[in-house]
Write a protein that holds these residues in place. Sequence first.
Motif, PDB file in Angstrom:
ATOM      1  N   SER A 155      39.007  15.555 -45.204  1.00  0.00           N
ATOM      2  CA  SER A 155      38.572  14.748 -46.357  1.00  0.00           C
ATOM      3  C   SER A 155      38.874  15.340 -47.720  1.00  0.00           C
ATOM      4  O   SER A 155      38.331  14.871 -48.718  1.00  0.00           O
ATOM      5  CB  SER A 155      37.072  14.438 -46.269  1.00  0.00           C
ATOM      6  OG  SER A 155      36.257  15.554 -46.612  1.00  0.00           O
ATOM      7  N   PHE A 156      39.757  16.344 -47.818  1.00  0.00           N
ATOM      8  CA  PHE A 156      40.027  16.981 -49.104  1.00  0.00           C
ATOM      9  C   PHE A 156      41.310  16.427 -49.722  1.00  0.00           C
ATOM     10  O   PHE A 156      42.400  16.611 -49.165  1.00  0.00           O
ATOM     11  CB  PHE A 156      40.203  18.488 -48.958  1.00  0.00           C
ATOM     12  CG  PHE A 156      39.012  19.221 -48.396  1.00  0.00           C
ATOM     13  CD1 PHE A 156      37.799  18.588 -48.209  1.00  0.00           C
ATOM     14  CD2 PHE A 156      39.122  20.560 -48.052  1.00  0.00           C
ATOM     15  CE1 PHE A 156      36.714  19.267 -47.689  1.00  0.00           C
ATOM     16  CE2 PHE A 156      38.041  21.259 -47.530  1.00  0.00           C
ATOM     17  CZ  PHE A 156      36.827  20.608 -47.345  1.00  0.00           C
ATOM     18  N   ALA A 157      41.207  15.782 -50.864  1.00  0.00           N
ATOM     19  CA  ALA A 157      42.377  15.413 -51.670  1.00  0.00           C
ATOM     20  C   ALA A 157      42.480  16.464 -52.770  1.00  0.00           C
ATOM     21  O   ALA A 157      41.622  16.544 -53.644  1.00  0.00           O
ATOM     22  CB  ALA A 157      42.206  14.020 -52.269  1.00  0.00           C
ATOM     23  N   ARG A 158      43.535  17.268 -52.703  1.00  0.00           N
ATOM     24  CA  ARG A 158      43.632  18.377 -53.653  1.00  0.00           C
ATOM     25  C   ARG A 158      45.094  18.682 -53.972  1.00  0.00           C
ATOM     26  O   ARG A 158      45.996  17.990 -53.481  1.00  0.00           O
ATOM     27  CB  ARG A 158      42.931  19.618 -53.106  1.00  0.00           C
ATOM     28  CG  ARG A 158      43.477  20.142 -51.808  1.00  0.00           C
ATOM     29  CD  ARG A 158      42.604  21.276 -51.258  1.00  0.00           C
ATOM     30  NE  ARG A 158      43.177  21.906 -50.076  1.00  0.00           N
ATOM     31  CZ  ARG A 158      44.055  22.909 -50.102  1.00  0.00           C
ATOM     32  NH1 ARG A 158      44.444  23.402 -51.275  1.00  0.00           N
ATOM     33  NH2 ARG A 158      44.525  23.429 -48.988  1.00  0.00           N
ATOM     34  N   ILE A 159      45.315  19.681 -54.805  1.00  0.00           N
ATOM     35  CA  ILE A 159      46.678  20.079 -55.183  1.00  0.00           C
ATOM     36  C   ILE A 159      47.242  20.905 -54.026  1.00  0.00           C
ATOM     37  O   ILE A 159      47.117  22.128 -53.997  1.00  0.00           O
ATOM     38  CB  ILE A 159      46.677  20.873 -56.499  1.00  0.00           C
ATOM     39  CG1 ILE A 159      46.028  20.065 -57.606  1.00  0.00           C
ATOM     40  CG2 ILE A 159      48.100  21.256 -56.909  1.00  0.00           C
ATOM     41  CD1 ILE A 159      45.826  20.835 -58.905  1.00  0.00           C
ATOM     42  N   ASP A 213      40.440  20.673 -60.147  1.00  0.00           N
ATOM     43  CA  ASP A 213      40.907  19.379 -59.664  1.00  0.00           C
ATOM     44  C   ASP A 213      40.929  19.353 -58.144  1.00  0.00           C
ATOM     45  O   ASP A 213      41.350  20.325 -57.501  1.00  0.00           O
ATOM     46  CB  ASP A 213      42.316  19.083 -60.179  1.00  0.00           C
ATOM     47  CG  ASP A 213      42.360  18.969 -61.691  1.00  0.00           C
ATOM     48  OD1 ASP A 213      41.802  17.988 -62.211  1.00  0.00           O
ATOM     49  OD2 ASP A 213      42.929  19.867 -62.340  1.00  0.00           O
ATOM     50  N   GLY A 214      40.523  18.230 -57.571  1.00  0.00           N
ATOM     51  CA  GLY A 214      40.476  18.076 -56.125  1.00  0.00           C
ATOM     52  C   GLY A 214      39.109  17.576 -55.717  1.00  0.00           C
ATOM     53  O   GLY A 214      38.089  18.083 -56.193  1.00  0.00           O
ATOM     54  N   PHE A 215      39.076  16.584 -54.848  1.00  0.00           N
ATOM     55  CA  PHE A 215      37.806  15.959 -54.494  1.00  0.00           C
ATOM     56  C   PHE A 215      37.798  15.613 -53.011  1.00  0.00           C
ATOM     57  O   PHE A 215      38.827  15.619 -52.334  1.00  0.00           O
ATOM     58  CB  PHE A 215      37.570  14.703 -55.340  1.00  0.00           C
ATOM     59  CG  PHE A 215      38.626  13.641 -55.160  1.00  0.00           C
ATOM     60  CD1 PHE A 215      38.479  12.634 -54.212  1.00  0.00           C
ATOM     61  CD2 PHE A 215      39.775  13.648 -55.938  1.00  0.00           C
ATOM     62  CE1 PHE A 215      39.459  11.666 -54.038  1.00  0.00           C
ATOM     63  CE2 PHE A 215      40.755  12.675 -55.780  1.00  0.00           C
ATOM     64  CZ  PHE A 215      40.601  11.684 -54.829  1.00  0.00           C
ATOM     65  N   SER A 216      36.623  15.296 -52.514  1.00  0.00           N
ATOM     66  CA  SER A 216      36.477  14.867 -51.133  1.00  0.00           C
ATOM     67  C   SER A 216      36.024  13.418 -51.105  1.00  0.00           C
ATOM     68  O   SER A 216      35.560  12.863 -52.103  1.00  0.00           O
ATOM     69  CB  SER A 216      35.473  15.756 -50.386  1.00  0.00           C
ATOM     70  OG  SER A 216      34.228  15.756 -51.067  1.00  0.00           O
ATOM     71  N   MET A 217      36.190  12.793 -49.930  1.00  0.00           N
ATOM     72  CA  MET A 217      35.858  11.384 -49.763  1.00  0.00           C
ATOM     73  C   MET A 217      35.728  11.097 -48.281  1.00  0.00           C
ATOM     74  O   MET A 217      35.877  11.990 -47.448  1.00  0.00           O
ATOM     75  CB  MET A 217      36.925  10.502 -50.424  1.00  0.00           C
ATOM     76  CG  MET A 217      38.168  10.163 -49.603  1.00  0.00           C
ATOM     77  SD  MET A 217      39.091  11.473 -48.850  1.00  0.00           S
ATOM     78  CE  MET A 217      39.770  12.216 -50.320  1.00  0.00           C
ATOM     79  N   ASN A 218      35.479   9.858 -47.917  1.00  0.00           N
ATOM     80  CA  ASN A 218      35.575   9.443 -46.525  1.00  0.00           C
ATOM     81  C   ASN A 218      37.034   9.072 -46.277  1.00  0.00           C
ATOM     82  O   ASN A 218      37.519   8.063 -46.795  1.00  0.00           O
ATOM     83  CB  ASN A 218      34.660   8.251 -46.247  1.00  0.00           C
ATOM     84  CG  ASN A 218      34.683   7.820 -44.780  1.00  0.00           C
ATOM     85  OD1 ASN A 218      35.744   7.683 -44.174  1.00  0.00           O
ATOM     86  ND2 ASN A 218      33.513   7.599 -44.213  1.00  0.00           N
TER      87      ASN A 218
END
Length: 465
Positions: A89-93, A197-202
Amino acid sequence: MTEQAYDPLVDDYPAPSVLDPETYWASVAGPPPQDDGAIQEGVEVDVAVIGGGYAGLSAALSLARDYGIRAIVLEARSVAWGCSGRNGSFARISGGRMPIAKLIKVYGEEVGKAYFNEMLQALNGVRAIIREGEIDCDVQPDGVYKVAAFNAHVEALKRETDLYNDLVGYPARFVPKHGLAGIHHGAEAHGAMYFPDGFSMNPLKLARGICRLARRYGARVHPNSPVIGWQRYGGVHHLRTPSGLVKARKVIVATNGYTSSRLNPSLAARILPVHSQIIVSAPMDEKQIAGSLPSGNCMFDTRGLLFYYRRLPDGRMMFGGRSAITGKDAENPRHKAYMIDAMRRKFPALSQATVDYWWGGWVAVSMNSLPFVYAVPGQDQVFCGGGYAGSGVSFSVHVGSKLAMMAAGRTFATGASFLTREPRKYPFPAFMRLGQRIAYRVMQRKDTRESSKRACHCSTSNEAR
């Protein structure tokens, strides 16, 4: 655990009897999106996209929205059945497992800067899609920590932080051990590098949202349509599924770690499917939260066989890491026990925590540990992307848009020159898994040695990611 028995090095495609994995993400994601059903009879299209995960759906979206080309997506099971619906679930660089120091050493500073910009574009691209599609995917606040699992890793992490600041002008910062109070507690937190920068989500909600957006623009998404035969006649690709035939002038392959070695001979042995697994605990009480992850940020550590983890919005611990070597062994309970032991070792406050979910999936590792997006030589209008090595939530969406660009006849120009090259084949494909076993043992021994060092004079750890 209901891990699928499908093994891309062994099987042609996932069997129709295979169900969707019982993940935490699926339990809170609500109903699946509408689709266009399995392919029936014969269909002729300009572009066929194989794979209904982030990259495939992003490619279909971009083709329809940006180039006026209505593509079809052929997914073997359900939308995001692979790692796009199972990941951490990690959207990051990020976009591979080669650390920036090694990348610069191998390819040079200019290529390193260009690749960083591609990764940053990828992250911003995911944000843009979430906004455009008004995708409700439980996005959490930004912030990513790369945590020094051992004292011996601290100095290398400081140097890596300096490299981000000095080379690309990115404001990463080093957080000393005492600065992690209120963020990350436990036995394996000796400092960290922080990315703002970078966030988590479902991740499953994100994939389903991209699917809805792609269909809104005219793309068609066909689940239960694995490609079980592929021939080319007169410049047209004939893709056979169990219930139909697709004739396409161009083909995009976006199956990544789920790519069968039998799909197309030109694609075989270009990635190693590596099994990763995740456990999710029961909801933690206040004392357990305070003693483990008071922060809800994305976390991963500096081990050779690294762990990634975060506290979920409902107070559970999500904890992931490497797993079985083969699909046949994926359901062995010892892998679940290994993960539980690792979580409790890292967070002694969770010594009595129970686990409600356990699942796994295949990530793709290329020979150079970096992603790729390229026109397949000798295959006449076939384009392939993948190789994110478990760090592809944002970069796979980015690659999908570049695959669409290439299929639309445009050139993907990038200073990160390695991206558009055909990935090298693994030598001696029959022994890929044996090599993986040996590599795992070497990394485990290295982690054991590092854990025993008291001084902070080791510089090897930042090459683990």
